[in-house]
Design an enzyme around this catalytic site. Structure first.
Site, PDB file in Angstrom:
ATOM      1  N   HIS A  65       0.830  -1.217   0.000  1.00 55.94           N
ATOM      2  CA  HIS A  65       0.000   0.000   0.000  1.00 55.94           C
ATOM      3  C   HIS A  65       0.864   1.267   0.000  1.00 55.94           C
ATOM      4  O   HIS A  65       1.873   1.351   0.687  1.00 55.94           O
ATOM      5  CB  HIS A  65      -1.020  -0.017   1.139  1.00 55.94           C
ATOM      6  CG  HIS A  65      -0.506   0.175   2.528  1.00 55.94           C
ATOM      7  ND1 HIS A  65      -0.344   1.427   3.104  1.00 55.94           N
ATOM      8  CD2 HIS A  65      -0.164  -0.709   3.493  1.00 55.94           C
ATOM      9  CE1 HIS A  65       0.075   1.295   4.348  1.00 55.94           C
ATOM     10  NE2 HIS A  65       0.205   0.002   4.612  1.00 55.94           N
ATOM     11  N   ASP A 177       5.753   3.073   6.471  1.00 54.92           N
ATOM     12  CA  ASP A 177       4.540   2.263   6.469  1.00 54.92           C
ATOM     13  C   ASP A 177       3.534   2.976   5.553  1.00 54.92           C
ATOM     14  O   ASP A 177       2.908   3.951   5.980  1.00 54.92           O
ATOM     15  CB  ASP A 177       3.995   2.131   7.892  1.00 54.92           C
ATOM     16  CG  ASP A 177       2.691   1.364   7.969  1.00 54.92           C
ATOM     17  OD1 ASP A 177       2.269   0.781   6.961  1.00 54.92           O
ATOM     18  OD2 ASP A 177       2.081   1.367   9.057  1.00 54.92           O
ATOM     19  N   GLU A 209      -5.197   1.493   2.513  1.00 58.19           N
ATOM     20  CA  GLU A 209      -5.023   0.372   3.446  1.00 58.19           C
ATOM     21  C   GLU A 209      -5.271   0.832   4.871  1.00 58.19           C
ATOM     22  O   GLU A 209      -5.875   0.114   5.681  1.00 58.19           O
ATOM     23  CB  GLU A 209      -3.608  -0.200   3.307  1.00 58.19           C
ATOM     24  CG  GLU A 209      -3.365  -1.491   4.073  1.00 58.19           C
ATOM     25  CD  GLU A 209      -2.844  -1.296   5.489  1.00 58.19           C
ATOM     26  OE1 GLU A 209      -2.674  -2.297   6.201  1.00 58.19           O
ATOM     27  OE2 GLU A 209      -2.612  -0.126   5.903  1.00 58.19           O
ATOM     28  N   GLU A 210      -4.807   2.042   5.191  1.00 60.08           N
ATOM     29  CA  GLU A 210      -4.931   2.557   6.553  1.00 60.08           C
ATOM     30  C   GLU A 210      -6.376   2.862   6.946  1.00 60.08           C
ATOM     31  O   GLU A 210      -6.675   3.081   8.113  1.00 60.08           O
ATOM     32  CB  GLU A 210      -4.072   3.821   6.722  1.00 60.08           C
ATOM     33  CG  GLU A 210      -2.580   3.620   6.498  1.00 60.08           C
ATOM     34  CD  GLU A 210      -1.907   2.824   7.600  1.00 60.08           C
ATOM     35  OE1 GLU A 210      -2.588   2.451   8.589  1.00 60.08           O
ATOM     36  OE2 GLU A 210      -0.696   2.551   7.476  1.00 60.08           O
ATOM     37  N   HIS A 319       4.197   4.158  12.783  1.00 62.13           N
ATOM     38  CA  HIS A 319       3.196   5.229  12.894  1.00 62.13           C
ATOM     39  C   HIS A 319       3.744   6.423  13.683  1.00 62.13           C
ATOM     40  O   HIS A 319       3.052   6.996  14.530  1.00 62.13           O
ATOM     41  CB  HIS A 319       1.892   4.711  13.508  1.00 62.13           C
ATOM     42  CG  HIS A 319       1.029   3.997  12.525  1.00 62.13           C
ATOM     43  ND1 HIS A 319      -0.338   3.907  12.645  1.00 62.13           N
ATOM     44  CD2 HIS A 319       1.334   3.328  11.383  1.00 62.13           C
ATOM     45  CE1 HIS A 319      -0.837   3.217  11.622  1.00 62.13           C
ATOM     46  NE2 HIS A 319       0.171   2.845  10.852  1.00 62.13           N
TER      47      HIS A 319
END
Length: 352
Positions: A65, A177, A209-210, A319
């Site tokens: 992603h 990420d 995706e998140e 994150h």
């Protein structure tokens, strides 16, 4: 990692892609993949899909992603201070004092996230976990009317996009990420030896995706793959406070992580391990006894089911604005996937 691959990674990390606003990074990916893919397209959802050997009847899908967590403008007060919502899961405490960019239609607007100085916090406030509603963005505007000349409700926001290399070939940046995964699947597609490719290989930079694995769900439906491998990041446990008994023993620089568990097709997993060992590619194993929260879950249950695997890049400080990975792990992951796809024959049986 050659100079083209390194430049591509740098451009990914310097380009904003908060979930739902991935357009700028899509352009970077399309430009790069057109050099070696047979076809490159972007679907209505925003997934960038590059394919080699598209006429082959057996289809393999690689997914990473390209969206990152971010913020979104919620409210502008009379003094020109900007309040925001979260896009994705933030630890609010890491936002305080961060430099940010608001991506407005008129161009990028720099700002900082402010909070009442510690000197003025009450004892209760000092003990309390900060709340997002108590933070604001200061762009230097003197009033609401001045701020709204450039900023609109719903404009996306990212932490300052900057990367830096540290000792031992380690890299820190926001958005690793999962721009790491997007880089891996695109780079794997480039590294495949076309003379050994017997399947159609689709590398997908998935979106959102998140926000709930959305892009993987829509792109997998469109491709209808027989085999799928998702690439994401996972928690490196080789730093203080990480509990190996709970998260496993995962180290930076020791290779990509191949996951085993009920959400992974055992034949795909064993093939990944065999390929790694046959090509002297370092790898680590990790267990997942339940849904992983990655694109692998969405791919696995697509249509009548897909033989799915999950490869992850070890990541410290996930994150946060200073996520850390090893460039060696990234490089090894791309090579592993390229060799894995080359190993697949249409006669292979991936039924468990």
């Amino acid at each position: 990692m050659d100079s083209d691959a390194r430049e591509f990674l740098t451009r990914l990390l310097e380009t904003p892609s908060p979930s739902g606003y991935e357009r700028p990074v899509q352009d970077v990916i399309r430009e790069y993949t057109k050099r070696f893919a047979d076809e490159v397209k972007t679907d209505f959802h925003g997934n960038v899909i590059a394919v080699r050997n598209p006429a082959a009847p057996f289809r393999v899908m690689l997914a990473g992603h390209c969206d990152q967590i971010g913020l979104i403008v919620q409210y502008i007060d009379d003094d020109g201070f900007i309040y925001f919502q979260s896009i994705g899961g933030w630890d609010v405490s890491v936002l305080i004092g961060q430099r940010v960019t608001i991506w407005s239609d008129s161009g990028p607007i720099p700002g900082v996230i402010g909070r009442k100085p510690i000197h003025l916090l009450s004892e209760e406030e000092r003990k309390a976990v900060p709340k997002m509603k108590d933070l604001w963005i200061d762009i230097g505007a003197a009033s609401k009317s001045e701020a709204t000349q450039k900023v609109r409700i719903g404009d996306p926001i990212t932490i300052e996009l900057a990367s830096r290399e540290l000792w031992n070939n380690r890299l820190i940046s926001s958005g690793l990420d999962d721009k790491s995964g997007a880089w891996v699947v695109i780079e794997a597609l480039r590294r495949i030896d076309g003379n050994k490719l017997q399947s159609a290989c689709y590398s997908v930079a998935t979106v959102q995706e998140e926000l709930g694995l959305r892009g993987a769900r829509t792109s997998a439906f469109g491709i209808d793959p027989h085999v799928g491998v998702a690439v994401d990041v996972t928690f490196a446990t080789d730093c203080p406070s990480m509990e190996k008994k709970e998260e496993g023993e995962i180290k930076l620089g020791k290779g990509p992580v191949i996951y085993r568990g009920p959400n992974m097709n055992p034949r795909v997993v064993e093939r990944l391990i065999q390929v790694a060992e046959a090509n002297n590619i370092p790898y680590q194993l990790a267990a997942a006894g339940k849904a992983t929260g990655t694109d692998a879950n969405a791919i696995q249950v697509n249509r009548a089911g897909v033989a799915t695997g999950l490869i992850s890049v070890p990541n410290r400080y996930m994150h946060s604005p200073v996520e850390m990975i090893s460039l060696d792990d990234l490089d090894a992951a791309a090579t592993l996937l390229a060799r894995f796809v080359e190993s697949i024959s249409p006669q292979d049986d991936f039924v468990p």
